[in-house]
Write a protein that holds these residues in place. Structure first.
Motif, PDB file in Angstrom:
ATOM      1  N   TYR B 166      36.563  53.861  72.795  1.00  0.00           N
ATOM      2  CA  TYR B 166      36.276  53.432  74.169  1.00  0.00           C
ATOM      3  C   TYR B 166      36.702  51.973  74.367  1.00  0.00           C
ATOM      4  O   TYR B 166      37.380  51.622  75.331  1.00  0.00           O
ATOM      5  CB  TYR B 166      34.781  53.605  74.432  1.00  0.00           C
ATOM      6  N   ASN B 168      38.862  50.245  72.595  1.00  0.00           N
ATOM      7  CA  ASN B 168      40.320  50.118  72.515  1.00  0.00           C
ATOM      8  C   ASN B 168      40.988  50.559  73.809  1.00  0.00           C
ATOM      9  O   ASN B 168      41.890  49.880  74.327  1.00  0.00           O
ATOM     10  CB  ASN B 168      40.864  50.962  71.351  1.00  0.00           C
ATOM     11  N   LEU B 169      40.535  51.692  74.347  1.00  0.00           N
ATOM     12  CA  LEU B 169      41.132  52.212  75.587  1.00  0.00           C
ATOM     13  C   LEU B 169      40.913  51.232  76.745  1.00  0.00           C
ATOM     14  O   LEU B 169      41.802  51.026  77.574  1.00  0.00           O
ATOM     15  CB  LEU B 169      40.544  53.582  75.934  1.00  0.00           C
ATOM     16  N   LYS B 173      43.840  49.585  78.964  1.00  0.00           N
ATOM     17  CA  LYS B 173      43.898  49.814  80.410  1.00  0.00           C
ATOM     18  C   LYS B 173      44.151  48.506  81.164  1.00  0.00           C
ATOM     19  O   LYS B 173      44.772  48.489  82.215  1.00  0.00           O
ATOM     20  CB  LYS B 173      42.572  50.441  80.863  1.00  0.00           C
ATOM     21  N   MET B 186      46.323  51.609  69.552  1.00  0.00           N
ATOM     22  CA  MET B 186      46.447  53.067  69.668  1.00  0.00           C
ATOM     23  C   MET B 186      46.308  53.714  68.303  1.00  0.00           C
ATOM     24  O   MET B 186      45.656  54.759  68.154  1.00  0.00           O
ATOM     25  CB  MET B 186      47.786  53.429  70.315  1.00  0.00           C
ATOM     26  N   SER B 189      42.733  53.715  67.293  1.00  0.00           N
ATOM     27  CA  SER B 189      41.968  54.718  68.032  1.00  0.00           C
ATOM     28  C   SER B 189      42.211  56.102  67.456  1.00  0.00           C
ATOM     29  O   SER B 189      41.286  56.911  67.320  1.00  0.00           O
ATOM     30  CB  SER B 189      42.370  54.729  69.509  1.00  0.00           C
TER      31      SER B 189
END
Ligand SMILES: Nc1nc2c(ncn2[C@@H]2O[C@H](COP(=O)(O)OP(=O)(O)OP(=O)(O)O)[C@@H](O)[C@H]2O)c(=O)[nH]1
Ligand SMILES: [Mg+2]
Lengths: 164, 377
Positions: B166, B168-169, B173, B186, B189
């Motif tokens: 979460y 990392n995303l 974003k 990435m 993750s």
């Protein structure tokens, strides 16, 4: 031969009858047959050349249906306090019973048996609690099923009674 | 009613009435019931003698007579009950008895002993039901508690990778990251997602194994797997993981032979056991170290050893290592379920599993399985 009265105390189904059956007759039964009242067994033991007849009072497990009868403890030379290691509350119950038994029979020698040690998976007593307890009394881990520690526990009590 | 009449009436009900003499000894009043004749015979005593001083053959009555004598001395009317007890005679037969000290009139004191086999059996049946229910309740309660702790561990373990993903995303974003950094996040993750997937797989394995443990025996002579083949498959499956971590996996020669080595069990589950042990060794190995996979054969058993050079097993968790989860030291959680799966599976096939520290550091995990006799052997 000297005779010593030994009372087994503990909550219901902790294994008092099974421990006596293992010790006296070398047998074990998986089925549960609750004890009503008192069952008395005898066994001769010899420790360091001294022979003694143990008169074992297998008392019913105390619960809301049956309360401990004080007169049964009269003249006891020793207690075996039995705990079911897979049911932690039976330890609190055992300590309570021990305190009451001492009031009745005085501070006679006693050994605490942490029974059903073969059921390691379901063991509920924490190591820390047992270690703490071991500083104040004799603790033996037993299994009426496998026989582990049973002779040792009885012998320990005999030894303690001899020291008196 | 006269004393004698009362005694007669008591005798008619099949109880033993022992009249107390002035010297404190007893004698049978009226008829001797059959049970007492049998009991005395089993004790090797004449009825008269057994009646004279019950203390000689019954430690229970010896104790009860202390209360009885005190009661008689007080001279009160009425009775004192002993409560039920079970007397085992020398011949090994159990007698369920109950006694009462009764004062019939101030000059007449009797000890009444009753054989209560039937009443006793009824009482036992009722108590038995209540206590068996109590025992079942204890067991159920423990199971519920266990499940709660397990659920807590599982949720905790599954949450950690998710939180990382979460995070990392969210960073990705924002779109403000340099391309190399974005790639790195990435990859991280992805690794976390893999970790979570592996935990879920292990959980499912355990639930499946527990269900199976309830079902019937699942080994059949025709299905006995080739231990060598299973170990080779497992080693191949773990090879790339070992390479990535820079840990060498040494597979002993014994596993390379073509000749079959059939053991009790099932191939897919046996492979999973070896994979779990190899995975466990890898997780505890430093890069540059070596894990050995060894085979010890005996005429009746096969023993597989997975030896690592890791930091060894912490003594505080050692006793509970193969359990479902460790309650006090909660290092295990869902991640610790792999070894529990191994134990369930191996023991189910009549084998044993364990571990021992190695000389020079590290741990040797091993399991033993009985050899399967080839069909027709
Ligand atoms: N696995 C295992 N089961 C045991 C052990 N000891 C006793 N049991 C079982 O526990 C149940 C109760 O045992 P008992 O010996 O009847 O217990 P008790 O303390 O005499 O019970 P009450 O007479 O009702 O007070 C039985 O089903 C026994 O088979 C043990 O060491 N291991
Ligand atoms: Mg009992």
């Amino acid at each position: 031969m000297k005779r010593k009265k030994v009372c087994l105390l503990g909550a219901f189904a902790v294994g008092k009858t099974s421990l006596v059956a293992r010790f006296v007759h070398s047998i074990f039964d998986e089925r549960y047959h609750t004890t009503i009242g008192v069952k008395i067994d005898k066994k001769d033991v010899t420790l360091r050349g001294v022979s003694t007849t143990l008169v074992l009072w297998d008392l019913y497990g105390e619960d809301k249906f049956q309360r401990l009868e004080a007169s049964y403890l009269r003249g006891a030379h020793g207690f075996l306090i039995v705990v079911d290691g897979t049911r932690a509350w039976t330890l609190d119950h055992a300590l309570e019973m021990l305190a009451r038994a001492k009031e009745i029979a005085g501070d006679v020698p006693h050994v605490m048996l942490l029974n059903k040690h073969d059921l390691a998976d379901g063991w509920e007593l924490s190591e820390e609690r047992c270690e703490l307890l071991a500083t104040s009394m004799d603790l033996v881990r037993t299994s009426a099923k496998s026989g582990e520690g049973v002779e040792a526990a009885f012998e320990r009590l005999v030894e303690r009674m001899e020291q008196r | 009613m006269s004393d004698a009449l009362i005694e007669d009436w008591l005798c008619d009900t099949g109880v033993l009435v022992l009249a107390r003499g002035d010297d404190g000894t007893f004698a049978v009043a009226g008829r001797t019931p059959e049970f007492f004749v049998d009991m005395a015979r089993a004790e090797g005593l004449a009825v008269e003698l057994a009646a004279r001083d019950p203390r000689t053959w019954s430690p229970f009555l010896e104790n009860f007579l202390v209360d009885a004598e005190a009661f008689w001395r007080r001279g009160e009317c009425g009775r004192v009950l002993s409560g039920p007890w079970c007397e085992t005679t020398r011949a090994g037969r159990d007698w369920e008895l109950e006694a009462a000290a009764v004062t019939i009139s101030h000059a007449r004191q009797v000890l009444v002993i009753q054989h209560v086999a039937l009443e006793y059996a009824e009482r036992v049946a009722v108590l038995q039901k209540a206590r068996s229910a109590g025992l079942a309740f204890d067991r159920l309660q423990r199971e519920v508690q266990d499940k709660e702790v397990l659920l807590h561990c599982v949720v905790h373990d599954l949450k950690t990778p998710l939180a990382n993903i979460y995070g990392n995303l969210s960073l990705l974003k924002s779109g403000k990251l340099a391309p190399e950094r974005a790639l790195q996040l990435m990859q991280l993750s992805l690794a976390e997602a893999k970790r979570q997937e592996s935990m879920i797989r292990q959980l499912l394995q355990v639930f499946e194994a527990e269900l199976r443990a309830l079902a019937s025996f699942d080994t059949l002579p025709g299905l006995a797997p080739d231990l060598r083949q299973c170990v080779r498959v497992a080693a191949r499956a773990m090879q790339s993981g070992y390479e990535r971590r820079g840990v060498a996996l040494q597979v002993a020669r014994g596993f390379e032979l073509d000749e079959r080595f059939d053991v009790h069990g099932r191939a897919d589950r046996l492979e999973r056991v070896v994979i779990n042990l190899l995975d466990n060794a890898l997780r505890h190995s430093r890069p540059g170290s070596e894990v050995e996979l060894a085979l010890v054969e005996s005429p009746t058993h096969a023993r597989v050893e997975v030896r690592d050079r890791g930091s060894g097993v912490d003594p505080s968790v050692a006793p509970a290592l193969f359990q479902r989860f460790v309650k006090s030291a909660r290092s295990g959680g869902a991640a610790g379920l792999g070894l529990y799966y191994c134990r369930l599976t191996i023991e189910r096939w009549g084998g044993r599993i364990g571990f021992a520290p190695r000389d020079g550091g590290g741990t040797c995990f091993w399991f033993e399985l009985p050899r399967a006799l080839s069909p027709g052997a």
